[in-house]
Design a protein around this motif. Structure first.
Motif, short mmCIF file in Angstrom:
data_model
loop_
_atom_site.label_atom_id
_atom_site.label_comp_id
_atom_site.label_asym_id
_atom_site.label_seq_id
_atom_site.Cartn_x
_atom_site.Cartn_y
_atom_site.Cartn_z
N GLY A 1 0.85 -1.18 0.00
CA GLY A 1 0.00 0.00 0.00
C GLY A 1 0.89 1.23 0.00
O GLY A 1 1.97 1.22 -0.61
N LYS A 2 0.49 2.26 0.71
CA LYS A 2 1.30 3.47 0.88
C LYS A 2 1.51 3.71 2.37
O LYS A 2 0.64 3.43 3.18
CB LYS A 2 0.61 4.68 0.25
N VAL A 3 2.68 4.26 2.71
CA VAL A 3 2.97 4.49 4.12
C VAL A 3 3.76 5.78 4.31
O VAL A 3 4.55 6.18 3.45
CB VAL A 3 3.74 3.28 4.73
N ALA A 4 3.50 6.44 5.43
CA ALA A 4 4.26 7.63 5.82
C ALA A 4 4.41 7.62 7.34
O ALA A 4 3.63 6.98 8.06
CB ALA A 4 3.55 8.90 5.36
N ARG A 5 5.40 8.33 7.81
CA ARG A 5 5.58 8.53 9.25
C ARG A 5 4.79 9.78 9.60
O ARG A 5 5.05 10.88 9.08
CB ARG A 5 7.06 8.72 9.55
N CYS B 1 12.63 7.42 7.38
CA CYS B 1 11.49 8.06 8.04
C CYS B 1 10.70 8.91 7.04
O CYS B 1 10.76 10.15 7.08
CB CYS B 1 11.97 8.91 9.21
N PRO B 2 9.96 8.27 6.13
CA PRO B 2 9.26 9.04 5.09
C PRO B 2 8.13 9.87 5.69
O PRO B 2 7.25 9.37 6.39
CB PRO B 2 8.70 7.95 4.18
N THR B 3 8.14 11.17 5.42
CA THR B 3 7.06 12.04 5.89
C THR B 3 6.02 12.27 4.80
O THR B 3 4.93 12.77 5.07
CB THR B 3 7.62 13.39 6.37
N ASP B 4 6.38 11.96 3.56
CA ASP B 4 5.41 11.92 2.47
C ASP B 4 5.09 10.46 2.18
O ASP B 4 5.94 9.58 2.37
CB ASP B 4 5.98 12.58 1.21
N TYR B 5 3.88 10.18 1.71
CA TYR B 5 3.47 8.80 1.47
C TYR B 5 4.29 8.19 0.32
O TYR B 5 4.42 8.79 -0.75
CB TYR B 5 1.98 8.72 1.16
N VAL B 6 4.85 7.03 0.60
CA VAL B 6 5.61 6.30 -0.41
C VAL B 6 4.99 4.92 -0.57
O VAL B 6 4.42 4.36 0.38
CB VAL B 6 7.10 6.17 -0.04
N ALA B 7 5.10 4.38 -1.76
CA ALA B 7 4.54 3.05 -2.03
C ALA B 7 5.47 1.97 -1.49
O ALA B 7 6.70 2.06 -1.62
CB ALA B 7 4.34 2.86 -3.53
N THR B 8 4.90 0.98 -0.83
CA THR B 8 5.69 -0.18 -0.43
C THR B 8 5.78 -1.13 -1.62
O THR B 8 4.93 -1.13 -2.51
CB THR B 8 5.07 -0.89 0.77
N ASN B 9 6.82 -1.96 -1.60
CA ASN B 9 7.06 -2.86 -2.73
C ASN B 9 7.62 -4.18 -2.20
O ASN B 9 8.77 -4.52 -2.46
CB ASN B 9 8.02 -2.21 -3.73
N SER B 10 6.80 -4.88 -1.43
CA SER B 10 7.23 -6.13 -0.78
C SER B 10 8.50 -5.89 0.03
O SER B 10 9.41 -6.73 0.03
CB SER B 10 7.44 -7.24 -1.82
N ASN B 11 8.55 -4.75 0.71
CA ASN B 11 9.77 -4.37 1.42
C ASN B 11 9.48 -3.68 2.76
O ASN B 11 10.28 -2.90 3.24
CB ASN B 11 10.61 -3.44 0.54
N PHE B 12 8.32 -3.99 3.35
CA PHE B 12 7.92 -3.29 4.57
C PHE B 12 7.16 -4.27 5.45
O PHE B 12 5.96 -4.47 5.31
CB PHE B 12 7.04 -2.08 4.21
N ALA B 13 7.88 -4.92 6.37
CA ALA B 13 7.27 -5.93 7.25
C ALA B 13 6.74 -5.27 8.51
O ALA B 13 7.44 -4.48 9.15
CB ALA B 13 8.30 -7.00 7.60
N TRP C 1 3.18 4.95 12.27
CA TRP C 1 3.27 4.58 10.86
C TRP C 1 1.86 4.53 10.29
O TRP C 1 1.04 3.74 10.72
CB TRP C 1 3.97 3.24 10.70
N ASP C 2 1.60 5.42 9.34
CA ASP C 2 0.27 5.49 8.73
C ASP C 2 0.29 4.70 7.42
O ASP C 2 0.63 5.22 6.36
CB ASP C 2 -0.11 6.95 8.47
N PHE C 3 -0.09 3.43 7.52
CA PHE C 3 -0.13 2.56 6.34
C PHE C 3 -1.53 2.60 5.74
O PHE C 3 -2.52 2.33 6.43
CB PHE C 3 0.22 1.12 6.72
N VAL C 4 -1.61 2.95 4.47
CA VAL C 4 -2.88 3.02 3.76
C VAL C 4 -3.05 1.74 2.94
O VAL C 4 -2.28 1.50 2.01
CB VAL C 4 -2.94 4.25 2.83
N PRO C 5 -4.03 0.90 3.27
CA PRO C 5 -4.17 -0.37 2.53
C PRO C 5 -4.67 -0.12 1.12
O PRO C 5 -5.27 0.92 0.83
CB PRO C 5 -5.22 -1.13 3.36
N PRO C 6 -4.43 -1.06 0.22
CA PRO C 6 -4.90 -0.90 -1.15
C PRO C 6 -6.42 -1.00 -1.23
O PRO C 6 -7.05 -1.69 -0.41
CB PRO C 6 -4.23 -2.07 -1.89
#
Length: 386
Positions: A67-71, A137-149, A82-87
């Motif tokens: 999804g997308k995530v930002a701190r 520590c991303p403060t803007d939303y970035v896309a995860t890519n099977s790299n964020f457990a 951690w604000d993870f936005v699900p797809p």
């Protein structure tokens, strides 16, 4: 009583579904003759031993659930999170893999308890996650890519995200499961949610989450499974969790785990916990002799040995059976059968459930002695412990 087996991947990680580079390993690995999947062979071997239900993880800690995530900063609680936005819609590969997994079970004529997520899904992200290496520590939303457990607590705590998760991820998976309803013993929405809200969890979990919100998330997932007309369950860490914060009478097949830790005042339950009966979703059959041999071998890390040692406590009243690999599993299953338990599911030994290069997924992770001790045995009330 039915006998079951928990089927994790190396290092107590997860057999998962969804997009990974080159596809899921379990979908590619074939037996030596190249004629069938290792998973299919292992199910056949388990069935021959008298095991008829297998518990298996679908998403685990969510590493490949993108999804997308930002701190972000929570002004109410005055903390970062951690604000993870699900797809909006789960990746199609999750659905294709789940269908393929269930088809293997159908062909094997074995039942499955699929586990949607582990408590690690809501934990702080693992510090070695690839995304954090690139963007600590991303403060803007970035896309995860099977790299964020981990790092997905917002899915439970944010009502809008929760609705998106249920409608766009859980429901599509349940539609697949309904096509294999005959082979679903129960759909497990969450493995051991208590660790997310416990005041102190040691190294298991980071800062605890709001208990009411997590319980509501679990209950909403259970209600969705029930709406799909599938049997629902939650993999609770203790019997007492079934009547505590996570009590939910709508769960159709209550489940708890037991590792005989005296300081948790664990208890066993069989025939009656209200209605319906509770089943034992995890218990171990590791002996101290086996653990000492693993420790002396020098093959395993400190963390791997610590994970094994958690499963080591002996069961009261079983005496020397606790120390005998040829008797321990049969005796513990007999205890549960005598309690009137519907199903008891053993956790693997651990000898091949490690991150070492010697791991061989073509071998069931229970010793030959243990498999032999239960093969051909019917576990019924009134039986001797053996």
């Amino acid at each position: 009583m039915l006998v079951g087996f928990n089927y994790p991947w190396p290092g107590n990680q997860y057999i998962t579904i969804g997009p990974v580079k080159d596809g899921q390993l379990w979908r590619r690995r074939m037996t030596a003759d190249g004629k069938r999947l290792v998973l299919a062979k292992n199910l056949a071997d388990l069935k021959a031993a008298g095991i008829s239900v297998v518990r298996m993880w679908l998403m685990g800690d969510g590493n490949n659930y993108d999804g997308k995530v930002a701190r972000a900063y929570d002004g109410l609680r005055r903390r970062m999170y951690w604000d993870f936005v699900p797809p909006d819609r789960v990746h199609q590969q999750f659905l294709d893999d789940f269908r393929a997994m269930l088809d293997v079970f159908r062909q094997a004529e074995m039942k499955i308890v699929p586990v949607l997520i582990d408590f690690a899904f809501l934990d702080q992200p693992k510090p070695n996650s690839g995304l954090l290496t690139d963007t600590p520590c991303p403060t803007d939303y970035v896309a995860t890519n099977s790299n964020f457990a981990g790092g997905r607590s917002s899915v439970a705590l944010n009502p809008a995200y929760r609705e998106t998760f249920i409608s766009g991820t859980l429901w599509p998976l349940l539609r697949v499961a309904r096509d294999f309803k005959e082979w679903i013993h129960a759909f497990d929405v969450f493995n051991e949610p208590y660790w997310c809200v416990a005041p102190i969890t040691g190294s298991l979990f980071g800062p605890h989450l709001d208990e009411k919100q997590v319980a509501e998330f679990v209950a909403d997932c259970v209600a969705t499974v029930n709406d799909a007309e599938l049997p629902s369950t939650v993999g609770h860490r203790l019997l007492s969790d079934l009547t505590g914060s996570f009590a939910d009478k709508s769960v159709t097949k209550p489940q708890y785990h037991y590792y005989a830790k005296w300081y948790l005042r664990e208890t066993l339950q069989g025939a009656s916990l209200g209605a319906p009966k509770a089943f034992l979703g995890e218990f171990a059959a590791l002996t101290k002799r086996e653990f000492d041999a693993y420790k002396a071998s020098g093959k395993y890390t400190k963390d791997e040995l610590a994970a094994l040692e958690i499963t080591l406590p002996t069961w009261p009243a079983l005496g020397t059976r606790n120390d005998d690999p040829g008797r321990i599993l049969r005796a513990r299953l007999a205890v549960m059968a005598n309690l009137g338990c519907e199903l008891a599911m053993v956790w693997p030994d651990g000898s091949r459930n490690m991150t070492t290069t010697a791991y061989d997924d073509s071998v069931i992770d229970l010793s030959a002695e243990k498999i032999a001790s239960i093969t051909g045995v019917r576990f019924t009330q009134g039986m001797a412990l053996g």
